[in-house]
Design a protein around this motif. Structure first.
Motif, short mmCIF file in Angstrom:
data_model
loop_
_atom_site.label_atom_id
_atom_site.label_comp_id
_atom_site.label_asym_id
_atom_site.label_seq_id
_atom_site.Cartn_x
_atom_site.Cartn_y
_atom_site.Cartn_z
N ARG A 26 -0.34 37.38 37.95
CA ARG A 26 -1.68 37.12 37.39
C ARG A 26 -2.76 37.26 38.45
NH1 ARG A 26 -1.17 31.23 35.36
NH2 ARG A 26 -0.15 31.13 37.43
N PHE A 27 -2.37 37.33 39.73
CA PHE A 27 -3.34 37.37 40.81
C PHE A 27 -3.13 38.61 41.67
CE2 PHE A 27 -3.26 33.02 39.48
CZ PHE A 27 -4.56 32.57 39.66
N VAL A 28 -4.22 39.02 42.35
CA VAL A 28 -4.20 40.21 43.19
C VAL A 28 -3.98 39.80 44.65
CG1 VAL A 28 -5.53 42.22 43.98
CG2 VAL A 28 -5.80 41.36 41.62
N ALA A 29 -3.12 40.53 45.36
CA ALA A 29 -2.91 40.27 46.78
C ALA A 29 -4.19 40.55 47.56
CB ALA A 29 -1.76 41.13 47.30
N ASP A 30 -4.31 39.92 48.72
CA ASP A 30 -5.49 40.10 49.55
C ASP A 30 -5.05 40.44 50.97
OD1 ASP A 30 -8.09 40.21 50.36
OD2 ASP A 30 -8.52 38.08 50.14
N THR A 31 -5.92 41.16 51.68
CA THR A 31 -5.63 41.55 53.06
C THR A 31 -6.85 41.28 53.93
OG1 THR A 31 -4.14 43.31 52.31
CG2 THR A 31 -4.90 43.41 54.59
N LEU A 32 -6.64 40.59 55.04
CA LEU A 32 -7.69 40.37 56.03
C LEU A 32 -7.33 41.19 57.27
CD1 LEU A 32 -8.14 36.48 55.80
CD2 LEU A 32 -9.27 38.26 54.46
N ILE A 33 -8.25 42.06 57.68
CA ILE A 33 -7.98 43.00 58.77
C ILE A 33 -8.69 42.54 60.04
CG2 ILE A 33 -8.23 45.41 59.52
CD1 ILE A 33 -8.14 46.21 56.59
N ASN A 34 -8.03 42.77 61.17
CA ASN A 34 -8.64 42.54 62.48
C ASN A 34 -9.01 41.07 62.70
OD1 ASN A 34 -9.27 43.75 64.93
ND2 ASN A 34 -11.44 43.97 64.41
N THR B 251 -10.01 29.01 62.77
CA THR B 251 -9.99 28.55 61.38
C THR B 251 -10.70 29.58 60.52
OG1 THR B 251 -9.99 26.22 62.05
CG2 THR B 251 -10.66 26.71 59.78
N LEU B 252 -9.99 30.10 59.53
CA LEU B 252 -10.55 31.13 58.65
C LEU B 252 -11.39 30.51 57.55
CD1 LEU B 252 -7.34 33.32 58.24
CD2 LEU B 252 -9.28 33.75 59.77
N ASP B 253 -12.32 31.28 57.04
CA ASP B 253 -13.06 30.86 55.85
C ASP B 253 -12.09 30.76 54.68
OD1 ASP B 253 -15.42 30.87 57.29
OD2 ASP B 253 -15.92 32.94 56.71
N ARG B 254 -12.48 29.97 53.71
CA ARG B 254 -11.65 29.79 52.52
C ARG B 254 -11.30 31.14 51.89
NH1 ARG B 254 -13.26 26.18 47.17
NH2 ARG B 254 -12.53 27.65 45.60
N ILE B 255 -10.02 31.30 51.56
CA ILE B 255 -9.52 32.52 50.93
C ILE B 255 -9.26 32.24 49.46
CG2 ILE B 255 -7.71 34.27 50.94
CD1 ILE B 255 -7.22 33.43 53.92
N THR B 256 -9.90 32.98 48.59
CA THR B 256 -9.70 32.79 47.15
C THR B 256 -9.12 34.08 46.56
OG1 THR B 256 -11.58 31.27 47.00
CG2 THR B 256 -10.78 32.24 44.95
N LEU B 257 -7.95 33.95 45.98
CA LEU B 257 -7.29 35.11 45.36
C LEU B 257 -7.87 35.37 43.98
CD1 LEU B 257 -3.59 34.47 46.41
CD2 LEU B 257 -5.29 35.95 47.52
N SER B 258 -8.09 36.62 43.69
CA SER B 258 -8.74 37.01 42.42
C SER B 258 -7.70 37.21 41.32
CB SER B 258 -9.54 38.31 42.61
OG SER B 258 -10.51 38.15 43.61
N ARG B 259 -8.10 36.87 40.13
CA ARG B 259 -7.25 37.15 38.96
C ARG B 259 -7.34 38.62 38.60
NH1 ARG B 259 -5.02 33.48 35.60
NH2 ARG B 259 -5.33 31.26 36.09
N ARG B 260 -6.27 39.13 38.03
CA ARG B 260 -6.26 40.52 37.59
C ARG B 260 -7.17 40.69 36.36
NH1 ARG B 260 -2.52 43.65 40.03
NH2 ARG B 260 -0.87 42.57 41.20
#
Length: 264
Positions: A237-245, A255-264
């Motif tokens: 139901r959700f899309v994978a995410d990639t953070l580069i560099n 500490t990374l900013d909040r990561i929110t996975l998107s729905r398809r």
């Protein structure tokens, strides 16, 4: 009578000498062996741990490798690896060492391993009944320093699905050993928190993985450098995410900013 006196005199000297022997005050280092988990998507994975064996060369004895046994002391040897996330670690053993160099570490397992998914238990069989898993590790021990040797039990790589229905699994424990010295922390939070996605920190041809805890938090301990973070929701139901560099700096927590996975 004279012989008796001589015997008692010599015995007294021996006992006096033994009593005068003080504690070993030679310089030492403290070695802590910690177990962490890079968990897979399973509800829980329970493994049996006996302890670790350290290959050690004492200073001045080059070429003479000692095998130092460090047992896991609790009577209950079964450990739920999936609880060891977001910085939680299990202390397997700790011991004072003479000065010298650690050259390898071997995690010694028992034979009782299982995966739980819902209410169902799936036994995990060690390949060829192998219980010893070794990693080369170069650590020079200096006086008065405490060293954390970290064993990262990567369940994502250790357990492979060979058949989906009914579920069948192949099990081959995959362990990475490193020292916390020179490593920095990378942490963040992934939403929705109930997903518990797999997160991969990728650098060149190598990668480490972890999952989030119940609050969506995750933590890596990484060598300084630049990484690609791949977040796999393990949910269609959700899309994978990639953070580069993503940069991990020496002796700093990133500490990374909040990561929110998107729905398809």
């Amino acid at each position: 009578m004279n012989r008796l006196k001589i015997f008692l005199f010599l015995l007294g000297i021996g006992l006096f000498g033994m009593g005068c022997e003080g504690p070993d005050n030679s310089p030492k280092a403290l070695v802590n062996v910690l177990l962490v988990d890079a968990p897979a998507k399973w509800d829980s994975v329970v493994v049996e741990i006996q302890g670790v064996e350290i290959d050690f060369v004492q200073s001045g004895r080059q070429g003479e490798i000692q095998k130092i046994w460090m047992p896991y002391e609790p009577a209950k040897k079964s450990i739920n690896l999936t609880r060891l996330v977001n910085g939680n670690a299990l202390t397997v053993s700790r011991k004072e060492f003479q000065l010298g160099q650690i050259t390898a570490v071997t995690l010694k397992l028992g034979t009782s391993h299982a995966l739980y998914q819902g209410d169902t238990r799936y036994p995990l069989t060690l390949p060829s009944d192998i219980t010893d898993y070794s990693q080369d590790l170069k650590v020079d021990l200096e006086a008065g320093i405490s060293y954390d040797l970290v064993l990262d039990f990567d369940l994502e790589k250790s357990i492979r699905v060979t058949q989906a229905s009914p579920l069948k699994l192949a099990y081959n424990p995959t362990i990475q050993a490193y020292t916390s010295i020179g490593r920095s922390e990378l942490n963040g939070i992934v939403f929705p928190t109930e997903l518990k996605p797999a997160i991969y920190a990728i650098s060149e041809n190598d990668s480490l993985s972890t999952h989030t805890n119940s609050g969506g938090a995750f933590l890596f301990k990484l060598s300084p450098g630049r990484y690609t973070l791949y977040i796999d929701p393990k949910d269609n139901r959700f899309v994978a995410d990639t953070l580069i560099n993503v940069e991990v700096k020496s002796d700093q927590r990133t500490t990374l900013d909040r990561i929110t996975l998107s729905r398809r």
